[in-house]
Design a protein around this motif. Structure first.
Motif, PDB file in Angstrom:
ATOM      1  N   GLN A 166      -0.870 -14.758  -0.764  1.00  0.00           N
ATOM      2  CA  GLN A 166      -0.358 -15.959  -1.258  1.00  0.00           C
ATOM      3  C   GLN A 166       0.778 -15.557  -2.205  1.00  0.00           C
ATOM      4  O   GLN A 166       0.854 -14.467  -3.049  1.00  0.00           O
ATOM      5  CB  GLN A 166      -1.500 -16.638  -2.088  1.00  0.00           C
ATOM      6  N   SER A 167       1.873 -16.411  -2.594  1.00  0.00           N
ATOM      7  CA  SER A 167       2.636 -16.027  -3.409  1.00  0.00           C
ATOM      8  C   SER A 167       2.123 -16.568  -4.538  1.00  0.00           C
ATOM      9  O   SER A 167       1.073 -17.443  -4.689  1.00  0.00           O
ATOM     10  CB  SER A 167       3.940 -17.061  -3.087  1.00  0.00           C
ATOM     11  N   ARG A 168       2.583 -16.055  -5.636  1.00  0.00           N
ATOM     12  CA  ARG A 168       1.906 -16.239  -7.111  1.00  0.00           C
ATOM     13  C   ARG A 168       2.243 -17.777  -7.563  1.00  0.00           C
ATOM     14  O   ARG A 168       3.170 -18.142  -7.199  1.00  0.00           O
ATOM     15  CB  ARG A 168       2.906 -15.417  -8.277  1.00  0.00           C
ATOM     16  N   SER A 169       1.072 -18.216  -8.115  1.00  0.00           N
ATOM     17  CA  SER A 169       1.068 -19.463  -8.665  1.00  0.00           C
ATOM     18  C   SER A 169       1.582 -19.344 -10.124  1.00  0.00           C
ATOM     19  O   SER A 169       1.379 -18.502 -10.756  1.00  0.00           O
ATOM     20  CB  SER A 169      -0.232 -20.292  -8.454  1.00  0.00           C
ATOM     21  N   ARG A 170       2.099 -20.549 -10.795  1.00  0.00           N
ATOM     22  CA  ARG A 170       2.114 -20.492 -12.243  1.00  0.00           C
ATOM     23  C   ARG A 170       1.163 -20.978 -13.155  1.00  0.00           C
ATOM     24  O   ARG A 170       1.168 -20.866 -14.146  1.00  0.00           O
ATOM     25  CB  ARG A 170       3.467 -21.525 -12.531  1.00  0.00           C
ATOM     26  N   PHE A 171      -0.047 -21.295 -12.390  1.00  0.00           N
ATOM     27  CA  PHE A 171      -1.234 -21.697 -13.256  1.00  0.00           C
ATOM     28  C   PHE A 171      -2.348 -20.469 -13.019  1.00  0.00           C
ATOM     29  O   PHE A 171      -2.506 -20.121 -11.920  1.00  0.00           O
ATOM     30  CB  PHE A 171      -1.537 -22.893 -12.751  1.00  0.00           C
ATOM     31  N   LYS A 172      -2.847 -20.351 -14.088  1.00  0.00           N
ATOM     32  CA  LYS A 172      -3.742 -19.080 -14.081  1.00  0.00           C
ATOM     33  C   LYS A 172      -5.035 -19.335 -13.195  1.00  0.00           C
ATOM     34  O   LYS A 172      -5.590 -18.628 -12.347  1.00  0.00           O
ATOM     35  CB  LYS A 172      -4.312 -18.612 -15.507  1.00  0.00           C
ATOM     36  N   GLU A 173      -5.626 -20.620 -13.210  1.00  0.00           N
ATOM     37  CA  GLU A 173      -6.753 -20.959 -12.258  1.00  0.00           C
ATOM     38  C   GLU A 173      -6.395 -20.733 -10.929  1.00  0.00           C
ATOM     39  O   GLU A 173      -7.280 -20.406 -10.258  1.00  0.00           O
ATOM     40  CB  GLU A 173      -7.160 -22.065 -12.898  1.00  0.00           C
ATOM     41  N   ILE A 174      -5.282 -21.363 -10.497  1.00  0.00           N
ATOM     42  CA  ILE A 174      -4.888 -21.148  -9.118  1.00  0.00           C
ATOM     43  C   ILE A 174      -4.795 -19.601  -8.730  1.00  0.00           C
ATOM     44  O   ILE A 174      -5.095 -19.069  -7.711  1.00  0.00           O
ATOM     45  CB  ILE A 174      -3.616 -22.068  -8.761  1.00  0.00           C
ATOM     46  N   MET A 175      -4.212 -19.126  -9.699  1.00  0.00           N
ATOM     47  CA  MET A 175      -3.977 -17.437  -9.393  1.00  0.00           C
ATOM     48  C   MET A 175      -5.468 -16.591  -9.117  1.00  0.00           C
ATOM     49  O   MET A 175      -5.752 -15.901  -8.263  1.00  0.00           O
ATOM     50  CB  MET A 175      -3.156 -16.720 -10.401  1.00  0.00           C
ATOM     51  N   ASP A 176      -6.275 -17.279  -9.935  1.00  0.00           N
ATOM     52  CA  ASP A 176      -7.755 -16.589  -9.918  1.00  0.00           C
ATOM     53  C   ASP A 176      -8.400 -16.947  -8.845  1.00  0.00           C
ATOM     54  O   ASP A 176      -9.085 -16.312  -7.988  1.00  0.00           O
ATOM     55  CB  ASP A 176      -8.659 -17.205 -11.179  1.00  0.00           C
ATOM     56  N   ILE A 177      -8.118 -18.134  -8.199  1.00  0.00           N
ATOM     57  CA  ILE A 177      -8.736 -18.683  -6.969  1.00  0.00           C
ATOM     58  C   ILE A 177      -7.995 -17.763  -6.065  1.00  0.00           C
ATOM     59  O   ILE A 177      -8.890 -17.378  -4.919  1.00  0.00           O
ATOM     60  CB  ILE A 177      -8.540 -20.106  -6.644  1.00  0.00           C
ATOM     61  N   GLN A 178      -6.854 -17.736  -5.597  1.00  0.00           N
ATOM     62  CA  GLN A 178      -6.381 -16.984  -4.760  1.00  0.00           C
ATOM     63  C   GLN A 178      -6.514 -15.265  -4.874  1.00  0.00           C
ATOM     64  O   GLN A 178      -6.807 -14.894  -3.687  1.00  0.00           O
ATOM     65  CB  GLN A 178      -4.503 -17.002  -5.102  1.00  0.00           C
TER      66      GLN A 178
END
Length: 116
Positions: A88-100
């Protein structure tokens, strides 16, 4: 009604003092100014509401776009199409990055498991 008295005395020869005055109603004088001030306040409130709505749409897009991509990849994993899952491309939100990140780890472990 309130009236504003504006005038300057004029001294004429032989001791005559005349005063030329203009009498203007204050409500009439300030009517245009008050109308312009009300329009300005209305335009400002309208611009702020428009800006708030635009910011809301932008934030909603920034949150939902990575989640939609992640959901599509979860469907691919459910069909055991692990090779089709991409990083996945990186998200700007930490929670979404953790899920990814956790999802990526799960996919790699499933690929290792399937190799046995």
């Amino acid at each position: 009604q309130e009236f504003e008295h504006m005038g300057q005395p004029v001294v004429l020869p032989y001791g005559l003092v005349w005063q030329v005055s203009v009498v203007i109603s204050l409500t009439e004088l300030f009517a245009d100014i008050n109308a312009a001030a009300q329009r300005t306040v209305g335009y400002t409130i309208g611009a702020l509401v428009g800006l708030a709505i635009s910011a809301g749409f932008l934030i909603a897009y920034l949150v939902t776009a990575p989640l939609i991509r992640l959901s599509q990849q979860m469907e691919q994993v459910a069909e055991m199409d692990l090779e089709a899952v991409q990083n996945q491309s990186r998200s700007r939100f930490k929670e979404i990055m953790d899920i990814q990140a956790h999802f990526g780890t799960m996919v790699s472990k499933l690929m290792e498991y399937r190799a046995y």
